[in-house]
Write a protein that holds these residues in place. Structure first.
Motif, mmCIF file in Angstrom:
data_model
loop_
_atom_site.group_PDB
_atom_site.id
_atom_site.type_symbol
_atom_site.label_atom_id
_atom_site.label_comp_id
_atom_site.label_asym_id
_atom_site.label_seq_id
_atom_site.Cartn_x
_atom_site.Cartn_y
_atom_site.Cartn_z
ATOM 1 N N ARG A 190 0.833 -1.206 0.000
ATOM 2 C CA ARG A 190 0.000 0.000 0.000
ATOM 3 C C ARG A 190 0.866 1.254 0.000
ATOM 4 O O ARG A 190 0.529 2.251 -0.646
ATOM 5 C CB ARG A 190 -0.950 0.007 1.193
ATOM 6 N N GLY A 191 1.995 1.202 0.713
ATOM 7 C CA GLY A 191 2.924 2.327 0.668
ATOM 8 C C GLY A 191 3.435 2.563 -0.733
ATOM 9 O O GLY A 191 3.549 3.708 -1.189
ATOM 10 N N ALA A 192 3.747 1.466 -1.450
ATOM 11 C CA ALA A 192 4.200 1.586 -2.837
ATOM 12 C C ALA A 192 3.102 2.160 -3.727
ATOM 13 O O ALA A 192 3.357 2.982 -4.616
ATOM 14 C CB ALA A 192 4.644 0.221 -3.359
ATOM 15 N N LYS A 193 1.879 1.730 -3.494
ATOM 16 C CA LYS A 193 0.749 2.235 -4.270
ATOM 17 C C LYS A 193 0.572 3.741 -4.067
ATOM 18 O O LYS A 193 0.456 4.502 -5.034
ATOM 19 C CB LYS A 193 -0.527 1.492 -3.849
ATOM 20 N N GLU A 194 0.563 4.149 -2.808
ATOM 21 C CA GLU A 194 0.333 5.563 -2.510
ATOM 22 C C GLU A 194 1.512 6.438 -2.924
ATOM 23 O O GLU A 194 1.340 7.592 -3.296
ATOM 24 C CB GLU A 194 0.065 5.740 -1.007
#
Length: 529
Positions: free
Chosen positions: A175-179
């Motif tokens: 999710r960190g990579a997505k955001e």
């Protein structure tokens, strides 16, 4: 006799206390119970045969095991200095934590490093710095045979598998990579639903076990690979040849750890021991390797395809380059993993003494591609102790196009470097499959830390590049990075390492002697023995 006498005395005291408890007052049990326990321990120590120190020092010998158990914590919290801890010093860990939390990451009162100590490295800044770019630099990954190129961030999540990391850690990283708009390497353990839930960009890594795309007998399953590679989240595919922590060594996942969930992700039978060989079935020569890369790219629908390796010999790298030339096939990227990499647990001999460190391995791969005239077709990523903006700029100067980080990303989600990753007893729920330990990691909080850390670290790298007077990473030069070679001498990286000209390997007469020797000995149809 002394040790027997000590135990006898303890037993006598325990007996007296028991007698007093029975005859005088139950309150004597407060003394009798611990004395009985100590006496029983002493008797056990005397008769057991496993630990010599306990036979010679019953009861007292246990202090040795206690101190040994807490030694890593004592070392980390009370003994090591801020700048010389291993594998990561406290200054680096604190920088990651502060950036992940979004707090100040400034150091007061000057450097603690000895800037006159041999090995100290620094950047040569410009008298005329450039303005810091507003948007983070990105790198287009995709050569002439790639139909779906991908814009890679300067810092991405390096390879760590579900199974090695908890479900919560994978969710937070993805999710960190997505955001944050950067890539997340799956590691060789397959694509789990935790990699897919938030839709972060994935680099799907395939290892010698072909987990997630393997046949029943452990071979590569092309149909399964093509089906999963078509997933929208999978932006690149990568073949792992070796990793820095244990190059040339396979692995064994005990059947007790092969849960139904891991079995489903890895395409293996539940409850059965799974072996990752130390070699690939799909190729045995450099030529077969590059042909398989082309096959992977075709099966992946034209997505960027490459491989990861910890460099062994220059001759092997040059043999692969010769195969690329003769077959006219190039990977879209190569990830160079340094021997200082460490998320994979391995025997001490492999961790300390096998594989080429990142600086030297990167120099070999960059110069090999440059020397055969293929550098413009292949992007180079690197991994191995990348944690700060200066780490990123250093690797870009040395020849990389982008960087990946594993342990630094683990710090961002809460890792405290307890070095218990291989025991399933991670105290913060990052490297464990214990659901009780994993629940300690709050995904909603930690994914934001991953995003903030990556963003702040890339911004730091861009500030350093601006201070060097460049407006684009392509303008970085080896003479901008310098190392103190003695207390009274400094050399630039342009002087420390050979830098081949484009196409120079194709004119061997102009090569440095060591490169000419390696080029002559390399064979596209055989890896060096």
């Amino acid at each position: 006799m002394k040790r027997t006498g000590l135990v006898a005395a303890l037993a006598l005291l325990a007996a007296v206390a028991v007698a007093l408890a029975v005859a005088v007052s139950p309150w004597w049990w407060a003394a009798a119970a611990p004395l009985l326990a100590v006496a029983a321990t002493g008797i056990h120590d005397l008769v057991q045969r496993r630990h010599s120190v306990l036979r010679n020092y019953p009861v007292l010998g246990h202090a040795r095991f206690l101190l040994e158990a807490i030694r890593p914590e004592m070392q980390q919290y009370f003994i090591e200095r801020d700048y010389d801890g291993r594998p990561y010093d406290r200054d680096t860990r604190s920088t990651v934590y502060e950036r992940a939390k979004g707090t100040a990451d400034q150091d007061p009162f000057g450097t603690e490093l000895d800037v006159y100590e041999p090995g100290y490295e620094f950047f040569a800044h410009s008298v005329a710095p450039r303005p810091v770019a507003k948007d983070a630099f990105r790198v287009s990954v995709g050569g002439p045979d790639c139909t779906r190129p991908y814009d890679m961030a300067l810092l991405n999540v390096s390879a760590m598998s579900f199974g090695s990391l908890s479900a919560q850690a994978i969710l937070a990283l993805n999710r960190g990579a997505k955001e944050g708009g950067f890539a997340h390497d799956t590691g060789e353990g397959g694509i789990s639903e935790y990699h897919l839930r938030h839709g972060g960009d994935l680099v799907w890594e395939i290892g010698t076990g072909y987990f997630g795309c393997r046949t029943d007998d452990g071979d590569f399953d092309a149909d399964e690979f093509a089906r999963k590679a078509a997933t929208d989240s999978v932006r690149c595919v990568s073949l792992k040849l070796s990793q820095g922590a244990k190059p040339g060594k396979g692995g064994v996942l005990p059947g007790s750890k092969v849960t139904a969930e891991i079995a489903r992700v890895r395409d293996v039978p539940e409850g059965q021991t799974v072996v990752s060989p130390n070699h690939h079935r799909v190729f045995s020569t450099p030529r077969e390797l590059v042909r398989f890369i082309a096959r992977m790219r075709e099966l992946a629908g034209g997505k960027p395809t490459g491989f990861k390796l910890c460099v062994g010999s220059r001759r092997d790298v040059l043999a692969i380059c010769k195969a690329m030339l003769e077959e006219d096939i190039t990977p879209d990227f190569i990830v160079v993993d340094g021997a200082e990499g460490g998320t994979g647990a391995a025997p001490m001999e492999f961790v300390d003494h096998v594989g080429t460190p990142l600086t030297d391995g990167l120099s070999i791969v960059h110069n090999a591609l440059l020397g055969v005239g293929l550098r413009d077709r292949v992007r180079i990523g690197v991994s191995g102790k990348v944690a700060t903006g200066s780490d990123i700029v250093k690797r870009l100067i040395q020849g990389a196009d982008y960087t990946n980080a594993a342990r630094a990303m683990m710090f961002a989600v809460g890792c405290i470097q307890s070095q218990r990753c291989h025991t399933n007893h991670c105290p913060v729920g990052v490297a464990t499959q214990d659901p009780q330990r994993g629940r300690a990691l709050d995904v909603e909080d930690k994914y934001q830390r991953v995003r903030r850390f990556q963003e702040a670290t890339v911004h730091s790298a861009m500030e350093i590049m601006a201070s060097l007077g460049v407006s684009d990473p392509a303008q970085l030069r080896p003479d901008m990075l310098r190392r103190r070679t003695s207390h009274h001498a400094i050399a630039t990286y342009a002087e420390l390492y050979p830098w081949l000209r484009p196409g120079q390997l194709l004119s061997p007469a102009t090569l440095p002697e060591e490169w000419a020797r390696s080029w002559k000995g390399s064979d596209p149809d055989s890896f060096s023995a």
